[in-house]
Design a protein around this motif. Structure first.
Motif, PDB file in Angstrom:
ATOM      1  N   MET A 260      -6.293  -4.661   0.086  1.00  0.00           N
ATOM      2  CA  MET A 260      -6.328  -5.518   1.261  1.00  0.00           C
ATOM      3  C   MET A 260      -5.101  -5.172   2.098  1.00  0.00           C
ATOM      4  O   MET A 260      -4.004  -5.067   1.566  1.00  0.00           O
ATOM      5  N   ALA A 261      -5.323  -4.982   3.398  1.00  0.00           N
ATOM      6  CA  ALA A 261      -4.234  -4.635   4.296  1.00  0.00           C
ATOM      7  C   ALA A 261      -4.144  -5.684   5.394  1.00  0.00           C
ATOM      8  O   ALA A 261      -5.139  -5.967   6.071  1.00  0.00           O
ATOM      9  N   GLU A 262      -2.980  -6.254   5.540  1.00  0.00           N
ATOM     10  CA  GLU A 262      -2.768  -7.297   6.557  1.00  0.00           C
ATOM     11  C   GLU A 262      -2.838  -6.692   7.958  1.00  0.00           C
ATOM     12  O   GLU A 262      -2.259  -5.634   8.213  1.00  0.00           O
ATOM     13  N   ILE A 263      -3.538  -7.377   8.832  1.00  0.00           N
ATOM     14  CA  ILE A 263      -3.614  -6.947  10.234  1.00  0.00           C
ATOM     15  C   ILE A 263      -3.388  -8.159  11.134  1.00  0.00           C
ATOM     16  O   ILE A 263      -3.538  -9.297  10.701  1.00  0.00           O
ATOM     17  N   PRO A 264      -3.035  -7.921  12.388  1.00  0.00           N
ATOM     18  CA  PRO A 264      -2.819  -9.046  13.296  1.00  0.00           C
ATOM     19  C   PRO A 264      -4.145  -9.704  13.683  1.00  0.00           C
ATOM     20  O   PRO A 264      -5.213  -9.279  13.279  1.00  0.00           O
ATOM     21  N   ARG A 265      -4.025 -10.677  14.497  1.00  0.00           N
ATOM     22  CA  ARG A 265      -5.176 -11.418  15.018  1.00  0.00           C
ATOM     23  C   ARG A 265      -5.877 -12.182  13.889  1.00  0.00           C
ATOM     24  O   ARG A 265      -5.329 -12.366  12.814  1.00  0.00           O
ATOM     25  N   ARG A 266      -7.043 -12.630  14.172  1.00  0.00           N
ATOM     26  CA  ARG A 266      -7.701 -13.565  13.258  1.00  0.00           C
ATOM     27  C   ARG A 266      -9.006 -12.993  12.749  1.00  0.00           C
ATOM     28  O   ARG A 266     -10.032 -13.639  12.766  1.00  0.00           O
ATOM     29  N   ILE A 267      -8.936 -11.774  12.323  1.00  0.00           N
ATOM     30  CA  ILE A 267     -10.156 -11.071  11.954  1.00  0.00           C
ATOM     31  C   ILE A 267     -10.032 -10.545  10.537  1.00  0.00           C
ATOM     32  O   ILE A 267      -8.994 -10.012  10.165  1.00  0.00           O
ATOM     33  N   ALA A 268     -11.107 -10.673   9.774  1.00  0.00           N
ATOM     34  CA  ALA A 268     -11.185  -9.988   8.485  1.00  0.00           C
ATOM     35  C   ALA A 268     -12.348  -9.020   8.546  1.00  0.00           C
ATOM     36  O   ALA A 268     -13.339  -9.270   9.223  1.00  0.00           O
ATOM     37  N   MET A 269     -12.202  -7.914   7.850  1.00  0.00           N
ATOM     38  CA  MET A 269     -13.263  -6.910   7.890  1.00  0.00           C
ATOM     39  C   MET A 269     -13.287  -6.151   6.575  1.00  0.00           C
ATOM     40  O   MET A 269     -12.262  -5.685   6.095  1.00  0.00           O
ATOM     41  N   GLU A 270     -14.506  -5.996   6.061  1.00  0.00           N
ATOM     42  CA  GLU A 270     -14.698  -5.490   4.707  1.00  0.00           C
ATOM     43  C   GLU A 270     -14.649  -3.968   4.614  1.00  0.00           C
ATOM     44  O   GLU A 270     -15.536  -3.362   4.021  1.00  0.00           O
ATOM     45  N   HIS A 271     -13.632  -3.338   5.166  1.00  0.00           N
ATOM     46  CA  HIS A 271     -13.553  -1.884   5.068  1.00  0.00           C
ATOM     47  C   HIS A 271     -13.632  -1.465   3.597  1.00  0.00           C
ATOM     48  O   HIS A 271     -13.027  -2.087   2.727  1.00  0.00           O
ATOM     49  N   GLN A 272     -14.371  -0.398   3.364  1.00  0.00           N
ATOM     50  CA  GLN A 272     -14.679   0.007   1.990  1.00  0.00           C
ATOM     51  C   GLN A 272     -13.388   0.286   1.215  1.00  0.00           C
ATOM     52  O   GLN A 272     -12.580   1.113   1.619  1.00  0.00           O
ATOM     53  N   THR A 273     -13.225  -0.410   0.119  1.00  0.00           N
ATOM     54  CA  THR A 273     -12.062  -0.348  -0.787  1.00  0.00           C
ATOM     55  C   THR A 273     -10.760  -0.806  -0.135  1.00  0.00           C
ATOM     56  O   THR A 273      -9.705  -0.738  -0.773  1.00  0.00           O
ATOM     57  N   CYS A 274     -10.794  -1.236   1.106  1.00  0.00           N
ATOM     58  CA  CYS A 274      -9.546  -1.618   1.791  1.00  0.00           C
ATOM     59  C   CYS A 274      -9.840  -2.646   2.880  1.00  0.00           C
ATOM     60  O   CYS A 274      -9.818  -2.332   4.066  1.00  0.00           O
ATOM     61  N   THR A 275     -10.105  -3.872   2.446  1.00  0.00           N
ATOM     62  CA  THR A 275     -10.393  -4.948   3.403  1.00  0.00           C
ATOM     63  C   THR A 275      -9.211  -5.155   4.342  1.00  0.00           C
ATOM     64  O   THR A 275      -8.068  -5.153   3.907  1.00  0.00           O
ATOM     65  N   SER A 276      -9.504  -5.312   5.616  1.00  0.00           N
ATOM     66  CA  SER A 276      -8.480  -5.733   6.566  1.00  0.00           C
ATOM     67  C   SER A 276      -8.454  -7.256   6.561  1.00  0.00           C
ATOM     68  O   SER A 276      -9.492  -7.904   6.725  1.00  0.00           O
ATOM     69  N   TYR A 277      -7.263  -7.802   6.358  1.00  0.00           N
ATOM     70  CA  TYR A 277      -7.145  -9.245   6.138  1.00  0.00           C
ATOM     71  C   TYR A 277      -6.223  -9.848   7.194  1.00  0.00           C
ATOM     72  O   TYR A 277      -5.117  -9.348   7.413  1.00  0.00           O
ATOM     73  N   PRO A 278      -6.659 -10.922   7.854  1.00  0.00           N
ATOM     74  CA  PRO A 278      -5.894 -11.415   9.004  1.00  0.00           C
ATOM     75  C   PRO A 278      -4.582 -12.076   8.605  1.00  0.00           C
ATOM     76  O   PRO A 278      -4.526 -12.884   7.678  1.00  0.00           O
ATOM     77  N   SER A 279      -3.571 -11.741   9.364  1.00  0.00           N
ATOM     78  CA  SER A 279      -2.235 -12.275   9.125  1.00  0.00           C
ATOM     79  C   SER A 279      -2.233 -13.803   9.056  1.00  0.00           C
ATOM     80  O   SER A 279      -1.605 -14.397   8.182  1.00  0.00           O
ATOM     81  N   ASP A 280      -2.972 -14.432   9.966  1.00  0.00           N
ATOM     82  CA  ASP A 280      -2.970 -15.891  10.016  1.00  0.00           C
ATOM     83  C   ASP A 280      -3.583 -16.532   8.779  1.00  0.00           C
ATOM     84  O   ASP A 280      -3.385 -17.721   8.532  1.00  0.00           O
ATOM     85  N   ALA A 281      -4.360 -15.758   8.028  1.00  0.00           N
ATOM     86  CA  ALA A 281      -4.999 -16.325   6.836  1.00  0.00           C
ATOM     87  C   ALA A 281      -4.075 -16.314   5.621  1.00  0.00           C
ATOM     88  O   ALA A 281      -4.399 -16.887   4.591  1.00  0.00           O
ATOM     89  N   ILE A 282      -2.932 -15.633   5.738  1.00  0.00           N
ATOM     90  CA  ILE A 282      -1.978 -15.593   4.617  1.00  0.00           C
ATOM     91  C   ILE A 282      -1.056 -16.791   4.760  1.00  0.00           C
ATOM     92  O   ILE A 282      -0.191 -16.831   5.630  1.00  0.00           O
TER      93      ILE A 282
END
Ligand SMILES: [Zn+2]
Length: 553
Positions: free
Chosen positions: A284-306
Motif C-alpha cells: 500500500m502506498a500513501e497518496i494525496p487527495r481522497r482516493i483509493a485505488m486497487e493497483h495490482q499488488t500496490c494499492t494506492s491509499y489516501p493520505s486522509d484515510a490514515i
C-alpha cells in the motif's frame, strides 16, 4: 456488535470529503469519461505480451521522458500496423523495431505504428517508443510537507495520458517499470523490486517487475520521501512481504491502521482462494487527495484515510479484495464494472461478517442499502453498462453488493462460497464478463438463474413490497405480498417469512413473482406476529397496507 463504520462511501476510485468531521459525508467521484472511445479500437488484432517502461520523471517541472517497449504477438496472418493509445499532448520522438525507425501517425489520442514488415499469425515482435511531455492527467504531481510526490491514477482510461499502451483491460500483459527520480525519493510500483540503481547524477532508478498479467489501468507508480515498513503473510512454506510506503509524518498512524491487513489477507485467501500474487507482494502506498485505488499488488491509499484509529478498516478491506476481484479476475470491458466494484463492496461486508458474525453482515448491508436508497444520485440505471459519467455509481457498488448478497440467499450458503472460489479459479489472471460469472453460478447451483441476472443486473430498480397477514381461523394463516413499484419491473424472489408463536417460531420461504401474491399456511397454533424477510436478504422498500381489515380477524 461493535459499530466501526459511521459513514460510508465505496471506493475504487473513491473520494474522501473529510475523515475528521463525521457530519460531512464522504463523496464519490463523478468521473467524466467516454468509454465509447475504447470501442473504436475493438478490432484488436495483436496481443500484448510484455511492456517495459523506462520513465525519467522531473518532479519540479512535472515532465516525463519515457521509453516504452511493447512486445506483442500477431493474431492475424499479416499484421502490418498496430494501434495503441497515447494522449496527443505527449510528443513521440521516435519509434523503432529492431533498431529500424518506423513510420507512425499520432493524433486523437491514438498512435498508429507501421511495422517493418507484416507479421505472420502468432509471430512475436517488439516496438520501442520514445516520447516525452507534460501529462495532463493520469500522472499527478503535488507536495506533502514541502516534499514533492508523483503518483498515477488511471482508472478507467488515463494510462494513455502518460504512456503508450493498448488501454483496454482485456489485453493483460506482464510489465517492467523502471522509474528514475531524484535520489532522495522512493518509488513504489507493481510486482517485485528487482533493483535500485544509483545513477551518480543525483537520480536513482527503481526497477519493479510485475510477472503476473496486469491490465494497463492497474499499472501504478508513486514516489516521494516514503518511509517503508513491512508485515509478512505466511501460507504453507511461502512467506510474502506486505510492504507499506507512507509519508514519514504518518508512520505511527499507518502502523496502527495497517496492522489489520495480514489478517484480512488470511481471511480472503481462505474465502476466495489463495492471495493471487503470492510470489510478489501486497503493498500500500500513501497518496494525496481522497482516493483509493486497487493497483495490482500496490494499492494506492489516501493520505486522509490514515488516522491511527483504524476507522477505515473497511477501505483496506475493499481495496485488498480487489486483488481478487478486478486484478486477478479482471473485467473485460467497462460495462462490466460491477464485477469489480460490487464484489469488492460485498467483500467489505464479508469482512464484517467474519469479525462480528451474522449481525455484522446484516448491519453492513443495511448501511449499503441506506446509501443506495437515500443518497442515490440521478435516475436509476441497470447495473450492467452504466451510462456515461456513472461508472462509479451506487448501482455498481452498493446495489451490486446487494445482488451478490441476494444470490447467496437464492443459491444457498455452500453453493455461494463454491461459486466465489470457482469463479476466481476458472478465470484467474484472465478477463471476465457478466456471462462468465452467471455461467459459474448456474454450474454450481445446477439450475437456471437467468431470471435472477436479468432482473437484477440488466434491469434497473428494485421491488417495493406491501405485506400483511391475518388468521383465517385457529390454525390457518394467510399472507399477502404485493409489489407496488411503478417505474421498475415485477421482480421474482424467494422471500423468507418468520411466524412467531407463543411457543416458538417457524420459517417458510415463498416465491413472490407477481403483482399480487397470496400464501396460505396451517399451523397448530395462531401466530402472534409474522415477520417479512427477518434476516434482511432482499434489497427492497416496504409500503404499508391499511392497518385494519374489516370483517376478518
Ligand atoms: Zn473499488
Amino acid at each position: 456488535m461493535k459499530k466501526v463504520i459511521t459513514s460510508y462511501i465505496s471506493l475504487c476510485v473513491f473520494f474522501f470529503c473529510s475523515l475528521y468531521a463525521q457530519e460531512i459525508p464522504y463523496h464519490k467521484k463523478g468521473i467524466e469519461y467516454d468509454f465509447r472511445t475504447l470501442v473504436e479500437t475493438s478490432a484488436h488484432d495483436f496481443d500484448v505480451l510484455h511492456y517495459r517502461f523506462d520513465w525519467r520523471i522531473d518532479l519540479d517541472s512535472q515532465y516525463i521522458q519515457g521509453k516504452v517497449s511493447v512486445r506483442a504477438r500477431s493474431l492475424i496472418p499479416s499484421l502490418d500496423r498496430i494501434r495503441l493509445h497515447l494522449a496527443e499532448n505527449m510528443e513521440v520522438t521516435g519509434i523503432a523495431q529492431n533498431q529500424i525507425p518506423l513510420d507512425f501517425d499520432h493524433g486523437d489520442d491514438f498512435l498508429d505504428i507501421y511495422l517493418v514488415q507484416p507479421q505472420s499469425q502468432n509471430e512475436e515482435f517488439e516496438v520501442e517508443i520514445t516520447y516525452q511531455g507534460y501529462p495532463e492527467s493520469g500522472l499527478n504531481f503535488s507536495q506533502h510537507q514541502n516534499q514533492p510526490i508523483v503518483w498515477s491514477l488511471d482508472e478507467p482510461i488515463d494510462s494513455r495520458e502518460w504512456f503508450p499502451c493498448y488501454d483496454l483491460p482485456s489485453d493483460k500483459a506482464t510489465a517492467e517499470m523502471r522509474i528514475t527520480v531524484p535520489n532522495n525519493l522512493v518509488a513504489a510500483s507493481n510486482g517485485s523490486l528487482i533493483n535500485v540503481i544509483d545513477n551518480h547524477d543525483g537520480t536513482v532508478t527503481y526497477v519493479w517487475e510485475e510477472n503476473y498479467p496486469i491490465a494497463t489501468y492497474l499499472i501504478s507508480i508513486a514516489a516521494t520521501d516514503y518511509q517503508t515498513f513491512s508485515d509478512y503473510y505466511t501460507s504453507g512454506s511461502e512467506v510474502m512481504e506486505v510492504i507499506y510506503f507512507v509519508y514519514p509524518e504518518h508512520i505511527v498512524q499507518a502502523q496502527a491502521d495497517f496492522s489489520i491487513t495480514v489478517p484480512m489477507i488470511e481471511f480472503y485467501s481462505q474465502s476466495f482462494g489463495e492471495y493471487p500474487f503470492l510470489k510478489e507482494k501486497y503493498g500500500m502506498a500513501e497518496i494525496p487527495r481522497r482516493i483509493a485505488m486497487e493497483h495490482q499488488t500496490c494499492t494506492s491509499y489516501p493520505s486522509d484515510a490514515i488516522t491511527g484509529d483504524q476507522r477505515n478498516d473497511w477501505l483496506i478491506a475493499h481495496e485488498l479484495a480487489h486483488q481478487w476481484w478486478g486484478d486477478l479476475v479482471t473485467l473485460v470491458d467497462w460495462p462490466e464494472i460491477w464485477l469489480n466494484e460490487g464484489f469488492a463492496t460485498y467483500s467489505d461486508a464479508l469482512w464484517h461478517e467474519h469479525l462480528y458474525g451474522p449481525e455484522g453482515l446484516k448491519s453492513r448491508m443495511a448501511e449499503f442499502k441506506d446509501f443506495y436508497l437515500e443518497d442515490h444520485q440521478g435516475p436509476e440505471h441497470p447495473i450492467y453498462d452504466p451510462p456515461e459519467g456513472h461508472l462509479f455509481c451506487e448501482e455498481e457498488y452498493e446495489k451490486a453488493a446487494w445482488v451478490l448478497h441476494m444470490l447467496r440467499f437464492v443459491v444457498g450458503e455452500n453453493a455461494f462460497w463454491k461459486i466465489l472460489k470457482k469463479y476466481a479459479r476458472d478465470f484467474a489472471y484472465s478477463n471476465v464478463a457478466t456471462d462468465d460469472f452467471w455461467n459459474v453460478c448456474e454450474q454450481v447451483y445446477g439450475e437456471d438463474l437467468g431470471w435472477f441476472f436479468n432482473q437484477w443486473i440488466f434491469e434497473a430498480g428494485y421491488p417495493t413490497y406491501k405485506f400483511r397477514w391475518f388468521s383465517l381461523d385457529q390454525t390457518a394463516v394467510r399472507v399477502e405480498i404485493g409489489q407496488v413499484q411503478e417505474d421498475f419491473p415485477i421482480f421474482k424472489m424467494p422471500i423468507e417469512l418468520q411466524f412467531n408463536f407463543p411457543s416458538g417460531t417457524a420459517r417458510e420461504i415463498v416465491w413472490v413473482d407477481k403483482k399480487d401474491n397470496f400464501f396460505d399456511f396451517s399451523f397448530p397454533e395462531r401466530p402472534i406476529t409474522v415477520v417479512f424477510d427477518p434476516d434482511a436478504w432482499i434489497l427492497c422498500e416496504m409500503e404499508e397496507y391499511p392497518k385494519k381489515i374489516k370483517g376478518r380477524r
